[in-house]
Design a protein around this motif. Structure first.
Motif, PDB file in Angstrom:
ATOM      1  N   ALA A  84       0.855  -1.178   0.000  1.00 47.13           N
ATOM      2  CA  ALA A  84       0.000   0.000   0.000  1.00 47.13           C
ATOM      3  C   ALA A  84       0.893   1.230   0.000  1.00 47.13           C
ATOM      4  CB  ALA A  84      -0.914  -0.026   1.222  1.00 47.13           C
ATOM      5  N   ARG A  85       0.595   2.194  -0.881  1.00 41.19           N
ATOM      6  CA  ARG A  85       1.477   3.349  -1.085  1.00 41.19           C
ATOM      7  C   ARG A  85       1.199   4.451  -0.079  1.00 41.19           C
ATOM      8  NH1 ARG A  85       2.884  -0.643  -4.474  1.00 41.19           N
ATOM      9  NH2 ARG A  85       3.351  -0.002  -6.615  1.00 41.19           N
ATOM     10  N   ASP A  92       3.275   4.825 -12.123  1.00 40.57           N
ATOM     11  CA  ASP A  92       2.156   3.904 -11.972  1.00 40.57           C
ATOM     12  C   ASP A  92       2.612   2.777 -11.057  1.00 40.57           C
ATOM     13  OD1 ASP A  92       3.793   2.224 -13.598  1.00 40.57           O
ATOM     14  OD2 ASP A  92       2.795   2.944 -15.410  1.00 40.57           O
ATOM     15  N   TRP A  93       1.903   1.666 -11.060  1.00 38.33           N
ATOM     16  CA  TRP A  93       2.238   0.562 -10.153  1.00 38.33           C
ATOM     17  C   TRP A  93       3.577  -0.077 -10.488  1.00 38.33           C
ATOM     18  CZ3 TRP A  93       3.079  -4.277 -12.134  1.00 38.33           C
ATOM     19  CH2 TRP A  93       2.635  -4.515 -13.429  1.00 38.33           C
ATOM     20  N   ALA A  94       4.086   0.129 -11.714  1.00 37.63           N
ATOM     21  CA  ALA A  94       5.265  -0.618 -12.167  1.00 37.63           C
ATOM     22  C   ALA A  94       6.539   0.210 -12.263  1.00 37.63           C
ATOM     23  CB  ALA A  94       4.979  -1.254 -13.533  1.00 37.63           C
ATOM     24  N   ALA A  95       6.451   1.539 -12.238  1.00 42.05           N
ATOM     25  CA  ALA A  95       7.637   2.367 -12.471  1.00 42.05           C
ATOM     26  C   ALA A  95       7.696   3.475 -11.427  1.00 42.05           C
ATOM     27  CB  ALA A  95       7.606   2.974 -13.874  1.00 42.05           C
ATOM     28  N   ARG A  96       8.879   3.615 -10.797  1.00 43.50           N
ATOM     29  CA  ARG A  96       8.993   4.592  -9.722  1.00 43.50           C
ATOM     30  C   ARG A  96      10.443   5.014  -9.517  1.00 43.50           C
ATOM     31  NH1 ARG A  96       5.963   2.681  -7.009  1.00 43.50           N
ATOM     32  NH2 ARG A  96       5.653   0.839  -8.299  1.00 43.50           N
ATOM     33  N   ASN A  97      10.600   6.109  -8.775  1.00 45.80           N
ATOM     34  CA  ASN A  97      11.895   6.482  -8.225  1.00 45.80           C
ATOM     35  C   ASN A  97      12.010   5.983  -6.784  1.00 45.80           C
ATOM     36  OD1 ASN A  97      12.695   7.872 -10.580  1.00 45.80           O
ATOM     37  ND2 ASN A  97      11.622   9.724  -9.902  1.00 45.80           N
ATOM     38  N   ILE A  98      10.948   6.186  -6.011  1.00 43.35           N
ATOM     39  CA  ILE A  98      10.936   5.751  -4.615  1.00 43.35           C
ATOM     40  C   ILE A  98       9.497   5.560  -4.159  1.00 43.35           C
ATOM     41  CG2 ILE A  98      10.955   8.118  -3.703  1.00 43.35           C
ATOM     42  CD1 ILE A  98      12.719   7.067  -1.383  1.00 43.35           C
ATOM     43  N   THR A  99       9.283   4.588  -3.309  1.00 46.14           N
ATOM     44  CA  THR A  99       7.994   4.383  -2.655  1.00 46.14           C
ATOM     45  C   THR A  99       8.223   3.944  -1.220  1.00 46.14           C
ATOM     46  OG1 THR A  99       6.719   3.791  -4.640  1.00 46.14           O
ATOM     47  CG2 THR A  99       5.912   2.942  -2.544  1.00 46.14           C
ATOM     48  N   LEU A 100       7.596   4.644  -0.286  1.00 51.70           N
ATOM     49  CA  LEU A 100       7.452   4.165   1.081  1.00 51.70           C
ATOM     50  C   LEU A 100       6.061   3.581   1.182  1.00 51.70           C
ATOM     51  CD1 LEU A 100       8.267   3.929   4.099  1.00 51.70           C
ATOM     52  CD2 LEU A 100       7.288   6.219   4.415  1.00 51.70           C
ATOM     53  N   ASP A 105       2.146  -5.679   8.719  1.00 49.93           N
ATOM     54  CA  ASP A 105       2.512  -4.782   9.813  1.00 49.93           C
ATOM     55  C   ASP A 105       3.968  -4.336   9.714  1.00 49.93           C
ATOM     56  OD1 ASP A 105       3.724  -7.163  10.476  1.00 49.93           O
ATOM     57  OD2 ASP A 105       2.937  -7.258  12.522  1.00 49.93           O
ATOM     58  N   SER A 106       4.448  -4.210   8.471  1.00 48.72           N
ATOM     59  CA  SER A 106       5.824  -3.772   8.218  1.00 48.72           C
ATOM     60  C   SER A 106       5.831  -2.610   7.232  1.00 48.72           C
ATOM     61  CB  SER A 106       6.664  -4.913   7.632  1.00 48.72           C
ATOM     62  OG  SER A 106       6.720  -6.018   8.496  1.00 48.72           O
ATOM     63  N   TYR A 107       6.759  -1.676   7.444  1.00 51.71           N
ATOM     64  CA  TYR A 107       7.002  -0.649   6.435  1.00 51.71           C
ATOM     65  C   TYR A 107       7.902  -1.233   5.359  1.00 51.71           C
ATOM     66  CZ  TYR A 107       4.832   2.767   9.473  1.00 51.71           C
ATOM     67  OH  TYR A 107       3.918   3.455  10.241  1.00 51.71           O
ATOM     68  N   ALA A 108       7.672  -0.824   4.121  1.00 52.67           N
ATOM     69  CA  ALA A 108       8.425  -1.355   2.987  1.00 52.67           C
ATOM     70  C   ALA A 108       8.929  -0.211   2.123  1.00 52.67           C
ATOM     71  CB  ALA A 108       7.549  -2.293   2.157  1.00 52.67           C
ATOM     72  N   LEU A 109      10.082  -0.420   1.514  1.00 55.03           N
ATOM     73  CA  LEU A 109      10.692   0.581   0.650  1.00 55.03           C
ATOM     74  C   LEU A 109      10.995  -0.021  -0.708  1.00 55.03           C
ATOM     75  CD1 LEU A 109      12.148   3.383   0.248  1.00 55.03           C
ATOM     76  CD2 LEU A 109      14.240   2.202   0.962  1.00 55.03           C
ATOM     77  N   ARG A 110      10.652   0.736  -1.752  1.00 58.15           N
ATOM     78  CA  ARG A 110      11.137   0.450  -3.097  1.00 58.15           C
ATOM     79  C   ARG A 110      11.935   1.662  -3.552  1.00 58.15           C
ATOM     80  NH1 ARG A 110       6.112  -2.743  -6.177  1.00 58.15           N
ATOM     81  NH2 ARG A 110       6.250  -4.608  -4.840  1.00 58.15           N
ATOM     82  N   LEU A 111      13.184   1.436  -3.912  1.00 59.75           N
ATOM     83  CA  LEU A 111      14.103   2.528  -4.256  1.00 59.75           C
ATOM     84  C   LEU A 111      14.805   2.202  -5.561  1.00 59.75           C
ATOM     85  CD1 LEU A 111      15.600   5.151  -3.523  1.00 59.75           C
ATOM     86  CD2 LEU A 111      17.227   3.732  -2.230  1.00 59.75           C
ATOM     87  N   ARG A 112      14.667   3.086  -6.521  1.00 65.51           N
ATOM     88  CA  ARG A 112      15.312   2.889  -7.816  1.00 65.51           C
ATOM     89  C   ARG A 112      16.748   3.385  -7.760  1.00 65.51           C
ATOM     90  NH1 ARG A 112      12.793   4.968 -13.592  1.00 65.51           N
ATOM     91  NH2 ARG A 112      14.336   4.002 -14.967  1.00 65.51           N
ATOM     92  N   THR A 113      17.684   2.454  -7.873  1.00 66.73           N
ATOM     93  CA  THR A 113      19.104   2.778  -7.979  1.00 66.73           C
ATOM     94  C   THR A 113      19.679   1.965  -9.131  1.00 66.73           C
ATOM     95  OG1 THR A 113      20.011   1.018  -6.573  1.00 66.73           O
ATOM     96  CG2 THR A 113      19.161   2.975  -5.445  1.00 66.73           C
ATOM     97  N   SER A 114      20.983   2.108  -9.346  1.00 65.16           N
ATOM     98  CA  SER A 114      21.626   1.304 -10.390  1.00 65.16           C
ATOM     99  C   SER A 114      21.668  -0.173 -10.027  1.00 65.16           C
ATOM    100  CB  SER A 114      23.051   1.827 -10.637  1.00 65.16           C
ATOM    101  OG  SER A 114      23.795   1.854  -9.436  1.00 65.16           O
ATOM    102  N   ALA A 115      21.295  -0.506  -8.779  1.00 65.16           N
ATOM    103  CA  ALA A 115      21.299  -1.902  -8.336  1.00 65.16           C
ATOM    104  C   ALA A 115      19.910  -2.519  -8.333  1.00 65.16           C
ATOM    105  CB  ALA A 115      21.897  -2.004  -6.932  1.00 65.16           C
ATOM    106  N   THR A 116      18.870  -1.740  -8.655  1.00 65.19           N
ATOM    107  CA  THR A 116      17.507  -2.264  -8.643  1.00 65.19           C
ATOM    108  C   THR A 116      16.868  -2.056 -10.008  1.00 65.19           C
ATOM    109  OG1 THR A 116      16.523  -0.178  -7.886  1.00 65.19           O
ATOM    110  CG2 THR A 116      17.299  -1.710  -6.181  1.00 65.19           C
ATOM    111  N   ASP A 117      15.633  -2.544 -10.153  1.00 63.07           N
ATOM    112  CA  ASP A 117      14.956  -2.417 -11.438  1.00 63.07           C
ATOM    113  C   ASP A 117      14.113  -1.146 -11.494  1.00 63.07           C
ATOM    114  OD1 ASP A 117      12.648  -2.943  -9.976  1.00 63.07           O
ATOM    115  OD2 ASP A 117      12.437  -5.009 -10.698  1.00 63.07           O
ATOM    116  N   GLU A 118      13.336  -1.004 -12.566  1.00 61.17           N
ATOM    117  CA  GLU A 118      12.559   0.216 -12.795  1.00 61.17           C
ATOM    118  C   GLU A 118      11.503   0.438 -11.716  1.00 61.17           C
ATOM    119  OE1 GLU A 118      10.246   2.364 -16.544  1.00 61.17           O
ATOM    120  OE2 GLU A 118      10.248   0.172 -16.382  1.00 61.17           O
TER     121      GLU A 118
END
Length: 215
Positions: A84-85, A92-100, A105-118
């Motif tokens: 949940a964003r 959109d749901w598939a492309a981002r720079n960052i998402t908290l 019951d856990s916080y999650a991070l998606r972070l776009r770097t040269s080591a991760t995907d789109e």
């Protein structure tokens, strides 16, 4: 409802106002210094979206190669998925720079770097129990180019070097979204009291000072 505008309070970079997107008025409310994402039965939460791309924020963070995302939030439940964003700079749901976001019951991070995907995966997920329903929490993510750290209430919940790399791939055409994805299919329920982005990785002492200062 008629769209509401939340004015950017920062002065360091160009202002980025947020629009409370239309929909049933009961699903998004702005009062008491916060945006409240409510879950009435059968109604969708539209979300809150920037009125234009977050290019000034993205350019500053990309140039520094570091970032901090800080938020004061009150989750409505400890059982949300998607993730949940909560806060995203994304398309959109598939492309981002960052998402908290939130997974269970856990916080999650998606972070776009040269080591991760789109999409900024693999996810970085804080330990179970870091999300507490109906409790005001201070959640901070820092990235200094090597170490990514998630703090909850001034304490380190998780750190990792898995995302170490550059932020050169950040897309300045993406916008800032709260409480949902631009595609409208990753709703989060709760209240967001403050969101701040910095083009530097705050130190542990600085994060704790911000927590101690309170909302």
């Amino acid at each position: 409802i008629e769209d509401l505008v939340i004015t950017d309070a920062s002065t360091t970079v160009g202002g980025l106002d947020l629009i409370v997107s239309g929909g049933p008025v009961e699903t998004v409310a702005v009062h008491d210094g916060a945006v409240h994402f409510i879950s009435p039965e059968g109604l969708a939460v539209p979300g809150v979206f920037s009125s234009e791309p977050a290019s000034s924020i993205v350019d500053a963070i990309r140039a520094s190669g570091q970032l901090t995302l800080e938020a004061w939030v009150t989750p409505a439940s400890a059982d949300q998925s998607g993730p949940a964003r909560i806060v995203s700079i994304s398309r959109d749901w598939a492309a981002r720079n960052i998402t908290l976001g939130q997974i269970g019951d856990s916080y999650a991070l998606r972070l776009r770097t040269s080591a991760t995907d789109e999409s900024g995966t693999p996810d970085m997920v804080a330990p179970e129990g870091t999300v507490v329903a109906d409790e005001l929490q201070h959640v901070v993510v820092t990235f200094d180019g090597e170490i990514t750290t998630i703090y909850v209430n001034g304490n380190v919940a998780l750190d990792s070097t898995e995302h170490a790399g550059s932020l050169d791939g950040w897309d300045p055409s993406m916008g800032l979204a709260l409480g949902n994805e631009f595609s409208g299919d990753r709703r989060w329920y709760g209240s967001i009291h403050l969101v701040a982005l910095y083009a530097q990785a705050l130190s542990t002492a600085q994060v704790r000072a911000n927590f101690d200062a309170g909302l």
